[in-house]
Design a protein around this motif. Structure first.
Motif, PDB file in Angstrom:
ATOM      1  N   PRO A 248      34.384  31.208  28.516  1.00 46.32           N
ATOM      2  CA  PRO A 248      34.084  31.773  29.791  1.00 46.32           C
ATOM      3  C   PRO A 248      32.689  32.607  29.831  1.00 46.32           C
ATOM      4  O   PRO A 248      32.575  33.328  28.567  1.00 46.32           O
ATOM      5  N   CYS A 249      31.647  32.468  30.707  1.00 43.48           N
ATOM      6  CA  CYS A 249      30.167  33.467  30.645  1.00 43.48           C
ATOM      7  C   CYS A 249      30.271  34.414  31.834  1.00 43.48           C
ATOM      8  O   CYS A 249      31.360  34.576  32.827  1.00 43.48           O
ATOM      9  N   TYR A 250      29.607  35.416  31.595  1.00 41.90           N
ATOM     10  CA  TYR A 250      29.306  36.551  32.624  1.00 41.90           C
ATOM     11  C   TYR A 250      30.554  37.207  32.795  1.00 41.90           C
ATOM     12  O   TYR A 250      30.930  37.657  33.890  1.00 41.90           O
ATOM     13  N   ILE A 251      31.258  37.711  31.900  1.00 38.90           N
ATOM     14  CA  ILE A 251      32.825  38.211  31.816  1.00 38.90           C
ATOM     15  C   ILE A 251      32.628  39.688  32.432  1.00 38.90           C
ATOM     16  O   ILE A 251      33.267  39.751  33.394  1.00 38.90           O
ATOM     17  N   GLY A 252      31.699  40.318  32.015  1.00 34.63           N
ATOM     18  CA  GLY A 252      31.619  41.679  32.432  1.00 34.63           C
ATOM     19  C   GLY A 252      31.274  41.690  33.997  1.00 34.63           C
ATOM     20  O   GLY A 252      31.678  42.557  34.575  1.00 34.63           O
TER      21      GLY A 252
ATOM     22  N   GLY B 232      35.303  41.318  40.773  1.00 35.60           N
ATOM     23  CA  GLY B 232      36.466  40.705  41.127  1.00 35.60           C
ATOM     24  C   GLY B 232      36.464  39.054  40.978  1.00 35.60           C
ATOM     25  O   GLY B 232      37.348  38.419  41.813  1.00 35.60           O
ATOM     26  N   ARG B 233      35.811  38.499  40.097  1.00 36.30           N
ATOM     27  CA  ARG B 233      35.583  37.042  40.197  1.00 36.30           C
ATOM     28  C   ARG B 233      36.222  36.685  38.843  1.00 36.30           C
ATOM     29  O   ARG B 233      35.730  35.259  38.362  1.00 36.30           O
ATOM     30  N   LEU B 234      36.783  37.412  37.979  1.00 37.75           N
ATOM     31  CA  LEU B 234      37.313  36.805  36.735  1.00 37.75           C
ATOM     32  C   LEU B 234      38.656  36.285  36.783  1.00 37.75           C
ATOM     33  O   LEU B 234      39.658  37.121  36.977  1.00 37.75           O
ATOM     34  N   ASN B 235      38.830  35.033  36.782  1.00 36.30           N
ATOM     35  CA  ASN B 235      40.141  34.427  36.965  1.00 36.30           C
ATOM     36  C   ASN B 235      41.333  34.490  35.966  1.00 36.30           C
ATOM     37  O   ASN B 235      40.933  34.820  34.701  1.00 36.30           O
ATOM     38  N   ALA B 236      42.280  34.097  36.133  1.00 38.37           N
ATOM     39  CA  ALA B 236      43.401  34.057  35.225  1.00 38.37           C
ATOM     40  C   ALA B 236      43.143  33.139  34.103  1.00 38.37           C
ATOM     41  O   ALA B 236      43.347  33.395  32.776  1.00 38.37           O
TER      42      ALA B 236
ATOM     43  N   ALA C 201      42.016  38.501  27.509  1.00 34.05           N
ATOM     44  CA  ALA C 201      42.751  39.938  28.159  1.00 34.05           C
ATOM     45  C   ALA C 201      43.226  40.851  27.153  1.00 34.05           C
ATOM     46  O   ALA C 201      43.057  42.082  27.270  1.00 34.05           O
ATOM     47  N   GLU C 202      43.304  40.164  25.937  1.00 31.34           N
ATOM     48  CA  GLU C 202      43.976  41.079  24.711  1.00 31.34           C
ATOM     49  C   GLU C 202      42.532  41.948  24.239  1.00 31.34           C
ATOM     50  O   GLU C 202      42.705  42.978  23.934  1.00 31.34           O
ATOM     51  N   HIS C 203      41.538  41.162  24.204  1.00 28.70           N
ATOM     52  CA  HIS C 203      40.395  41.961  23.513  1.00 28.70           C
ATOM     53  C   HIS C 203      39.827  43.040  24.601  1.00 28.70           C
ATOM     54  O   HIS C 203      39.366  44.118  24.259  1.00 28.70           O
TER      55      HIS C 203
ATOM     56  N   GLN D  63      44.127  41.042  39.655  1.00 27.20           N
ATOM     57  CA  GLN D  63      44.516  40.750  40.943  1.00 27.20           C
ATOM     58  C   GLN D  63      43.137  40.472  41.895  1.00 27.20           C
ATOM     59  O   GLN D  63      43.166  40.424  42.856  1.00 27.20           O
ATOM     60  N   GLY D  64      42.049  40.498  40.963  1.00 26.28           N
ATOM     61  CA  GLY D  64      40.815  39.833  41.852  1.00 26.28           C
ATOM     62  C   GLY D  64      40.112  41.039  42.529  1.00 26.28           C
ATOM     63  O   GLY D  64      39.519  40.660  43.539  1.00 26.28           O
ATOM     64  N   GLU D  65      40.390  42.246  42.125  1.00 30.52           N
ATOM     65  CA  GLU D  65      39.910  43.573  42.942  1.00 30.52           C
ATOM     66  C   GLU D  65      38.474  43.912  42.301  1.00 30.52           C
ATOM     67  O   GLU D  65      38.649  44.001  41.108  1.00 30.52           O
ATOM     68  N   PRO D  66      37.531  43.886  43.071  1.00 30.99           N
ATOM     69  CA  PRO D  66      36.313  44.416  42.782  1.00 30.99           C
ATOM     70  C   PRO D  66      36.280  45.814  42.082  1.00 30.99           C
ATOM     71  O   PRO D  66      37.113  46.581  42.567  1.00 30.99           O
ATOM     72  N   LEU D  67      35.733  45.979  40.890  1.00 32.81           N
ATOM     73  CA  LEU D  67      35.645  47.322  40.176  1.00 32.81           C
ATOM     74  C   LEU D  67      34.416  48.084  40.685  1.00 32.81           C
ATOM     75  O   LEU D  67      34.478  49.396  40.393  1.00 32.81           O
TER      76      LEU D  67
END
Length: 423
Positions: free
Chosen positions: A139-143, A149-153, A168-170, A183-187
């Motif tokens: 995946p790109c643009y992870i941060g 709120g757009r990083l999926n499972a 997720a572990e990292h 939960q897809g909540e914007p930080l």
């Protein structure tokens, strides 16, 4: 034309060079630099920027995704602000300017405002984002996705190319609380970001050909990507199996790439925007040999366009061509999970403002599209007004030969500073 209204001086340029040199030295690899996403190296790079900024009197904090955020102390509690950002990570053995240039441009703007005692028209914050590059997890643009709120499972469960542990572990190892991201909540509330601005080296040759130090970006190509597609056939002796009885995955892949290339040319001739790349292709060297028909070949595929319709059309064509080739050659294609990013347009008002700032510096304003993807696309597609500046750079990017001139970088930084003072 040459600049007539410089706001940055020779000491500013020397400071920029010193900062770039530090990262080149401290994150060097066998070739180029390596700042892996969600690694101790990425963290130490952010820590250096934190210490540098605090030593110069700036405010520094970390958001819920462990990205570093910098501001003038008087703007630290601003609830709405212009956000300047880019990414701190790099590809393996990449160049030193990709991503880092955008962070340092923002920091120099903050330092210039502090030094001169002037205020921007609106509060400004600078963000050093983690994990933009897809090279480490897929995946790109992870941060930026995590922030909005757009990083999926599927992306959270993507595995690192080296240690095979999940993203997720990292992220957990970095101290990031995963529950709101899952939960897809914007930080970060999109309403708090008045505009998102990003400076980046150009990753193609257009500014070199135009003999311009910088350009104003109008839009960013979207993409869909497959990191590892498998074409499975049947092994056999290279001299004993006639063509009619072969199930050769390498020739099947050659068919597919040829058909994609033909379609690419047709779409370009019709005025559409499209680029295709298969950057990883290979059979297993442990099992395959010059005298053996391989039973499997794997490859990557990266399809990019500014048009959603073109991207969807290429998805459909890819599926159709694979089905046809499977029937013709007796092979089977197995796709891994797709990673995709929607195309994004820069805000026309910001494009005009940045172009005006470039003109005020004595340059002919030049507008251009971005062929590569950036965190800016995530912000734009979240409904945040977005703008970008490209800086001239030789030898492309994602390689140790990136060659941005610091003087060109300062022009791009001055465009931002001038824009922020007037808008």
């Amino acid at each position: 034309m040459t600049p007539t209204n410089r706001r940055f001086s020779e000491p500013d340029e020397k400071l920029a060079r010193k900062l770039f040199d530090h990262f080149r030295r401290e994150t060097r690899d066998v070739e180029g630099v390596s700042r892996p996403a969600y690694s101790d190296m990425e963290t130490s790079s952010l820590k250096y920027l934190e210490e540098f900024a605090e030593g110069r009197g700036l405010h520094v904090e970390y958001d819920a995704a462990e990205n570093a955020v910098f501001s003038l102390r008087e703007d630290a509690k601003a609830t709405q602000f212009v956000l300047i950002g880019s990414h701190i990570d790099s590809v393996p053995q990449g160049g030193n300017f990709d991503g880092l240039a955008g962070i340092l441009a923002g920091l120099l703007c903050l330092l210039k405002a502090k030094e001169t005692g002037v205020r921007f028209k609106r509060p400004v914050k600078v963000i050093a984002l983690r994990g933009e590059e897809s090279a480490w997890f897929g995946p790109c643009y992870i941060g930026s996705k995590a922030l909005l709120g757009r990083l999926n499972a599927e992306e959270l469960n993507a595995r690192h190319k080296g240690d095979k542990r999940t993203l997720a572990e990292h992220m957990h190892d970095m101290g990031i609380v995963l529950e709101p991201i899952e939960q897809g909540e914007p930080l970060l509330s999109p309403s708090s970001v008045l505009e998102y601005l990003e400076l980046h080296i150009e990753q193609g040759p257009l500014l070199i050909e135009k003999k311009l130090p910088a350009g104003i970006v109008t839009g960013i190509r979207g993409n869909f990507r497959h990191r590892n597609i498998r074409c499975i056939g049947e092994a056999g002796h290279s001299g004993a199996v006639p063509r009619a009885y072969r199930h050769d995955p390498v020739f099947a892949l050659a068919d597919l790439l040829t058909r994609l290339d033909d379609s690419w040319l047709t779409l370009l001739q019709k005025g559409n925007d499209l680029v295709l790349t298969s950057g990883i292709v290979g059979t297993d060297p442990e099992r395959h040999a010059m005298t053996r028909i391989p039973d499997e070949v794997s490859f990557s595929l990266d399809v990019r366009s500014q048009s959603k319709a073109v991207l969807q059309g290429m998805r459909e064509m890819l599926a159709q061509e694979m089905t046809t080739i499977e029937e013709d050659r007796g092979v089977r294609f197995v796709l891994d999970d797709e990673h995709c990013v929607e195309p994004a347009l820069c805000d026309s008002r910001i494009v005009a403002g940045l172009s005006s700032a470039m003109g005020d510096l004595g340059y002919d304003p030049f507008q251009m599209a971005s062929g590569a993807g950036h965190d800016a696309a995530v912000f734009a597609n979240a409904g945040i007004s977005t703008g970008m500046v490209f800086v001239r750079n030789r030898n492309g990017s994602h390689n140790p030969l990136e060659a941005m001139e610091i003087s060109d970088f300062m022009v791009g930084t001055e465009i931002f500073y001038s824009y922020l003072m007037e808008n």
